[in-house]
Write an enzyme that holds these catalytic residues in place. Structure first.
Site, mmCIF file in Angstrom:
data_model
loop_
_atom_site.group_PDB
_atom_site.id
_atom_site.type_symbol
_atom_site.label_atom_id
_atom_site.label_comp_id
_atom_site.label_asym_id
_atom_site.label_seq_id
_atom_site.Cartn_x
_atom_site.Cartn_y
_atom_site.Cartn_z
ATOM 1 N N ASP A 125 -28.425 25.533 -14.526
ATOM 2 C CA ASP A 125 -27.582 26.732 -14.622
ATOM 3 C C ASP A 125 -26.329 26.426 -15.436
ATOM 4 O O ASP A 125 -25.921 25.263 -15.551
ATOM 5 C CB ASP A 125 -27.135 27.191 -13.217
ATOM 6 N N ARG A 177 -32.611 30.134 -20.500
ATOM 7 C CA ARG A 177 -32.397 31.381 -19.771
ATOM 8 C C ARG A 177 -31.179 32.047 -20.416
ATOM 9 O O ARG A 177 -30.107 31.447 -20.461
ATOM 10 C CB ARG A 177 -32.118 31.142 -18.295
#
Ligand SMILES: Cc1cc2nc3c(=O)[nH]c(=O)nc-3n(C[C@H](O)[C@H](O)[C@H](O)COP(=O)(O)OP(=O)(O)OC[C@H]3O[C@@H](n4cnc5c(N)ncnc54)[C@H](O)[C@@H]3O)c2cc1C
Length: 303
Positions: A125, A177
């Site tokens: 992330d 992402r």
């Protein structure tokens, strides 16, 4: 969002934790891995996949970061033994990036090695801008060490540096992402205007897909979902070249719409005891939260 909503959202840190917890519950799969497994089974019944996140961030103690690393190694075992269609997402500040980059890289390396050994996948992330450079450095090292099929990272469309970051990563054919970005960043670092962030998101998805990258299109913004669907049609991409991604507890109807359109979808499933910072970020994004939080504080029934 109205001025009233914005006022309540700025005041959220003053709201008692037990009230916040009530509103945060839909965004968190539970406090144990067993509860997360149950949530993932129902996500798989819908036809979607999952990515598992252990809640926790901003760790300043090495032993805590190492114990989270071990918990993540166990999560891969649970995925295999339970037959889950799931991979793993980690937060670098939970694994010590603000303590020492090399220490954090060692922890992430252990998790990436486990992902590779189980033919699974680790997503790193992206957090606030002070961590962007070290996170991307660690991502590059992990990809070179464990292969691009086993490790991916996140880029944020609100970051002014986002296009440069994509250009600098393209030699890896990165697995990205793409999201808008959620941290409160200074003007020097991040675009602020809604439409600019949207356009940067779509531009980035197009650039990455056009360069042959696998992209996780992480948004609940229906306009961006449409833009991505029309893009994959224009590029003639098969569903194995990309996936849509959404957060647990946000807009289940959108999940159905994406799946019914024949696209792959992954749900981000957080679980654990350290639910507060993650939940506060989700509540700040919830367009109907303000009135309900206020009613709850006044002891009234919420909508
Ligand atoms: C799978 C996934 C992983 C992510 N990982 C990261 C990351 O690593 N780093 C990072 O900075 N950010 C991450 N994010 C968060 C992201 O950056 C955005 O903050 C978040 O997705 C909201 O942006 P949006 O694109 O959905 O658009 P928005 O314009 O914020 O939302 C679009 C619509 O979605 C609905 N919605 C959005 N959020 C909520 C909510 N909490 N409750 C109820 N309705 C809501 C509303 O109807 C809203 O109008 C991730 C998001 C997803 C989906």
């Amino acid at each position: 969002m109205s001025i009233f909503d914005k006022l309540v959202i700025h005041g959220l840190p003053l709201v008692p934790k037990f009230i916040v917890e009530r509103f945060a519950r839909p965004y968190v799969a539970g406090s144990t891995i067993e509860e997360a497994v149950k949530a993932i089974r129902s996500i798989m019944d819908e036809g979607a996949m999952a990515t598992i996140d252990i809640l926790g961030e901003e760790v300043s103690d090495r032993s805590v970061a190492m114990s989270y690393t071990n918990e993540y190694l166990e999560v891969f075992d649970v995925i295999a033994s339970e037959g889950l269609d799931a991979n793993v997402s980690i937060k670098p500040t939970m694994l010590g990036i603000k303590i020492d980059e090399a220490f954090c890289a060692e922890n992430i390396d252990a998790i990436a090695a486990k992902a590779a050994s189980m033919d699974n996948f680790l997503r790193i992330d992206m957090e606030d801008h002070t961590t962007t450079d070290p996170t991307l450095r660690i991502y590059r090292t992990m990809t070179e060490r464990h292969g691009g099929h086993h490790v991916g990272v996140v880029l944020q469309a609100y970051m002014r540096r986002n296009i440069d970051d994509i250009n600098n990563l393209l030699d890896l054919r990165p697995n990205i992402r793409m999201c808008k970005g959620i941290y409160r960043e200074p003007r020097a670092v991040a675009w602020g205007a809604f439409e600019t962030i949207r356009e940067n998101f779509s531009y980035s998805v197009e650039k990455l897909l056009g360069a042959g990258s696998y992209v996780g299109i992480a948004t609940h913004d229906p306009h961006l979902v449409w833009a991505a669907m029309s893009l994959v049609d224009r590029l003639g991409l098969t569903p194995d070249r990309y996936e849509f991604q959404v957060l647990y507890g946000v807009d289940p109807e959108l999940r159905r719409i994406i799946l019914d359109g024949g696209h792959r979808l992954r749900v981000y499933v957080p679980f654990g005891k350290d639910w507060y910072p993650y939940s506060m970020r989700r509540l700040r994004e919830n367009p109907t939260i303000a009135k309900n939080v206020l009613l709850a504080m006044l002891g009234k029934k919420t909508l």
